[in-house]
Design a protein around this motif. Structure first.
Motif, mmCIF file in Angstrom:
data_model
loop_
_atom_site.group_PDB
_atom_site.id
_atom_site.type_symbol
_atom_site.label_atom_id
_atom_site.label_comp_id
_atom_site.label_asym_id
_atom_site.label_seq_id
_atom_site.Cartn_x
_atom_site.Cartn_y
_atom_site.Cartn_z
ATOM 1 N N PRO A 1 -1.216 -1.942 -8.234
ATOM 2 C CA PRO A 1 -1.801 -1.036 -7.233
ATOM 3 C C PRO A 1 -0.775 -0.474 -6.263
ATOM 4 C CG PRO A 1 -2.321 -3.322 -6.711
ATOM 5 C CD PRO A 1 -1.706 -3.320 -8.073
ATOM 6 N N LEU A 2 0.391 -1.107 -6.136
ATOM 7 C CA LEU A 2 1.429 -0.618 -5.222
ATOM 8 C C LEU A 2 2.465 0.218 -5.956
ATOM 9 C CD1 LEU A 2 2.002 -3.855 -3.077
ATOM 10 C CD2 LEU A 2 0.312 -2.032 -2.757
ATOM 11 N N GLY A 3 2.043 0.882 -7.015
ATOM 12 C CA GLY A 3 2.980 1.650 -7.833
ATOM 13 C C GLY A 3 3.474 2.922 -7.191
ATOM 14 N N HIS A 4 2.831 3.354 -6.115
ATOM 15 C CA HIS A 4 3.260 4.552 -5.392
ATOM 16 C C HIS A 4 3.432 4.168 -3.927
ATOM 17 C CE1 HIS A 4 3.611 8.799 -4.368
ATOM 18 N NE2 HIS A 4 3.624 9.097 -5.661
ATOM 19 N N ASP A 5 3.570 5.149 -3.056
ATOM 20 C CA ASP A 5 3.790 4.884 -1.636
ATOM 21 C C ASP A 5 2.650 4.047 -1.054
ATOM 22 O OD1 ASP A 5 5.950 6.576 -1.966
ATOM 23 O OD2 ASP A 5 4.909 8.317 -1.160
ATOM 24 N N TYR A 6 3.015 3.111 -0.196
ATOM 25 C CA TYR A 6 1.973 2.305 0.440
ATOM 26 C C TYR A 6 2.412 1.905 1.843
ATOM 27 C CZ TYR A 6 4.661 -1.956 -0.711
ATOM 28 O OH TYR A 6 5.626 -2.933 -0.813
#
Length: 500
Positions: A375-380
Motif C-alpha cells: 500500500p505504500l508503493g507511492h507517495d505517503y
C-alpha cells in the motif's frame, strides 16, 4: 545393510584432530589399523598434513592413495574454471576409491579435524556413501583446539556461537560478526585483511584473538589486532571468545539508540543485535527492554512509556560515567520514538561530549505494509493521532492537507484506553476527501503472537477494534484491493499516477 553392500569394502571418513597426533581418538587409530587402503588429500607438492598426523600408524602393507588437488590457490585453464576443475577431481578421486571398495577392500580417508567440518572428505562421502557401507569417525576440530589454546571459555550459557568462513564477502562477514555473541572465522590466509576490516567495522576487533596452527608445530596465539597480515597461513583462525565474565577494554561511554522493530528478534538488524549484546546497560520502556535476551553482567533499566526525557537523561548520565548504553526503542527509533528524545537532551551543553548513535529499525508502517501487500508503493504521509504532545487541531489540519493531496496515510498511535475518539474523528475528516470504499489496512501487533491484519473500507472502519498496538494504512484514490486465486486479499498502490 543391503546384500549388495555386504560384499563390498567399507568406507571410513577418519577425523584426525587439529594436528597433534596424540589428539587422535582411539577409534581413529583402530580404523587405520583395520584399513587396507589409506587415502589422503594433498596439494601438488605431495605433502599431506593428514598423512603426517597419522604417520606413526601407517604400515608398509597399507595401500596408499594420494588424492592430489589439481589446483589450490593458483589459476587454472580448465574450461569450467576452478569449480569445474574441482568437480572433475572429486569425481575421479571417488572413482579411484570405488575401485578398491568394489574389490572388497576397506578404505580409510584421512581428514584433518573432523571429516564433515569444512573437510575434503565430505566430497567423497557425498559420492560414495549411498553405494557403500560407510562410517564417519569424528575428530577434534580446530575450533575446539583454538579455544583450548586460548584458555578462555568459547561459549557459555545461552550465548550463540557462529562459525564463518573467511571467504565470505566483507559486508556479510561484518553483519554476522556484529550480530553474534561468539564467533570463529576459519580459512584465513589471504582473507585475513578482509576479516580484520570486518572485525573493526563491526566493533569487535578489540575482542578478537588469533590462533595459528593450534596443537601443531609453529603454534602461535596473539591479539588479532597485532598480527601482521603477511604472516598469516591458511591454518589459522580468528576467535571472538565468550563475553560472559570477560574483561571489557576500558573506553569512552556512549549512547546507542536501537530500533528493535515492531516485534521480536526476527525484526532486528544485525547491527542492532550486536549493539544490544555489547551494551553495559539497557534503558527503555519496560515492554521493549523485556524483548531483549538477558546477558550476564548487563544491567537493565525499564521504565514507564511516558518518561522519555527522564529516560534519555538517565542514559546520557550513565554514558558520562564510561558506560556503554543501549536505549531500546520499538520500531524505528526515529519515527515517533526515542531518538528524538535522546537527541533533544543530548543537545544540552552538559551532554555535548557524549557520543550518541542512532541505529535504524523496521518501523510499524513498513511491517504492516509488507503483510498487506504494497500500500505504500507511492507517495505517503506519516501522522501520529496522539494528542499527548500536540493539539488535535494540528493533527486535524495535517490530516486534511495530506488527504487533499491524495497521499496514502500511515496513522500511528491511533488509539488507546484513554484515547478512544480520535479514530472516529479522523475517519470523518478523511471521508471528506476519500471515497467510502477506500481501502484501509488495520494491522495489530504485526510480528507478534496476536498479529491480525485486515483490509476494510474507510466507511466501515470501526474505532472499537483499534488500540495502541494498531497502525492504520489509509489508501489513496489509486490504491487497489485484489483477491488472488488463493482467496487472499492484497492491497497495493501503483507507482504510476495519471496525468493531470
Amino acid at each position: 545393510m543391503s546384500e549388495s553392500l555386504s560384499v563390498n569394502g567399507k568406507l571410513y571418513g577418519v577425523g584426525l584432530g587439529p594436528g597433534d597426533p596424540s589428539l587422535m581418538t582411539v577409534r581413529a587409530v583402530e580404523v587405520i589399523a583395520e584399513a587396507q587402503v589409506i587415502a589422503y588429500h594433498s596439494a601438488r607438492h605431495g605433502r599431506s598434513i593428514a598423512r603426517s598426523i597419522a604417520a606413526q600408524h601407517l604400515r608398509a602393507d597399507h595401500i596408499e592413495e594420494p588424492l592430489v588437488y589439481p589446483v589450490t590457490t593458483e589459476t587454472t585453464d580448465h574450461p569450467g574454471g576452478y569449480q569445474g576443475a574441482m568437480e572433475e577431481f572429486y569425481a575421479e578421486a571417488s572413482a579411484r576409491l570405488a575401485v578398491h571398495l568394489d574389490a572388497g577392500r576397506t578404505v580409510a580417508v584421512l581428514a584433518e579435524g573432523d571429516p564433515l567440518f569444512y573437510g575434503s572428505y565430505m566430497h567423497m562421502h557425498k559420492r560414495l556413501a549411498d553405494r557403500y557401507d560407510t562410517e564417519v569417525v569424528p575428530g577434534v576440530t580446530s575450533v575446539s583446539a583454538a579455544a583450548a589454546r586460548l584458555g578462555a571459555p568459547l561459549v557459555e550459557g545461552e550465548e550463540v556461537l557462529t562459525i564463518l568462513p573467511g571467504t565470505l564477502p566483507e559486508e556479510e562477514l561484518t553483519a554476522r560478526l556484529a550480530a553474534t555473541d561468539v564467533a570463529v572465522v576459519m580459512k584465513l590466509g589471504r582473507t585475513f585483511p578482509k576479516v580484520r576490516r570486518a572485525l573493526e567495522t563491526s566493533g569487535r576487533l578489540s575482542e578478537a584473538r588469533y590462533v595459528e596452527r593450534a596443537t601443531m608445530s609453529g603454534e602461535r596465539v596473539a591479539e588479532l589486532a597485532d598480527v601482521d597480515a603477511e604472516s598469516v597461513p591458511y591454518f589459522s583462525v580468528a576467535v571472538l571468545p565468550s563475553r560472559v565474565d570477560a574483561e571489557r577494554p576500558a573506553g569512552r561511554g556512549e549512547v546507542v539508540v536501537v530500533g528493535t522493530g515492531p516485534a521480536g528478534p526476527l525484526w532486528l538488524t544485525p547491527e542492532s543485535r550486536g549493539a544490544l549484546a555489547a551494551a553495559d546497560d539497557l534503558v527503555g520502556y519496560a515492554t521493549y527492554v523485556d524483548r531483549v535476551p538477558r546477558r550476564p553482567g548487563q544491567l537493565r533499566h525499564g521504565s514507564d512509556n511516558r518518561v522519555e526525557a527522564e529516560r534519555a537523561e538517565f542514559a546520557l548520565q550513565l554514558a558520562q560515567r564510561g558506560r556503554r548504553v543501549a536505549v531500546v526503542s520499538g520500531g524505528d527509533p526515529g519515527v515517533f520514538a526515542m531518538a528524538t528524545a535522546v537527541l533533544e537532551v543530548a543537545s544540552r551543553k552538559e551532554y555535548a561530549d557524549v557520543p550518541v548513535r542512532v541505529l535504524p529499525g523496521v518501523t510499524a508502517a513498513n511491517a504492516a505494509a509488507a503483510r498487506a501487500g504494497a500500500p505504500l508503493g507511492h507517495d505517503y504521509a506519516t501522522i501520529s493521532l496522539s494528542d499527548r504532545l500536540k493539539p488535535w487541531e494540528v493533527i486535524a489540519e495535517r490530516l486534511g492537507a495530506a488527504a487533499s493531496a491524495d497521499l496514502v496515510l500511515a496513522l500511528y498511535n491511533p488509539g488507546s484506553r484513554s484515547r478512544t475518539w480520535q479514530v472516529g474523528k479522523a475517519r470523518e475528516l478523511l471521508l471528506e476527501h476519500r471515497a467510502p470504499d477506500t481501502p484501509v489496512v488495520v494491522a495489530r501487533d504485526v510480528g507478534g503472537r496476536g498479529e491480525r491484519v485486515r483490509i476494510v473500507r474507510l466507511a466501515d472502519l470501526d474505532p472499537a477494534e483499534v488500540d495502541m498496538r494498531t497502525i492504520l494504512l489509509v489508501g489513496s484514490s489509486r490504491t487497489r484491493v485484489v483477491r488472488r486465486g488463493d482467496g487472499e486479499e492484497i492491497v497495493w498502490t501503483p507507482r504510476r499516477y495519471p496525468e493531470a
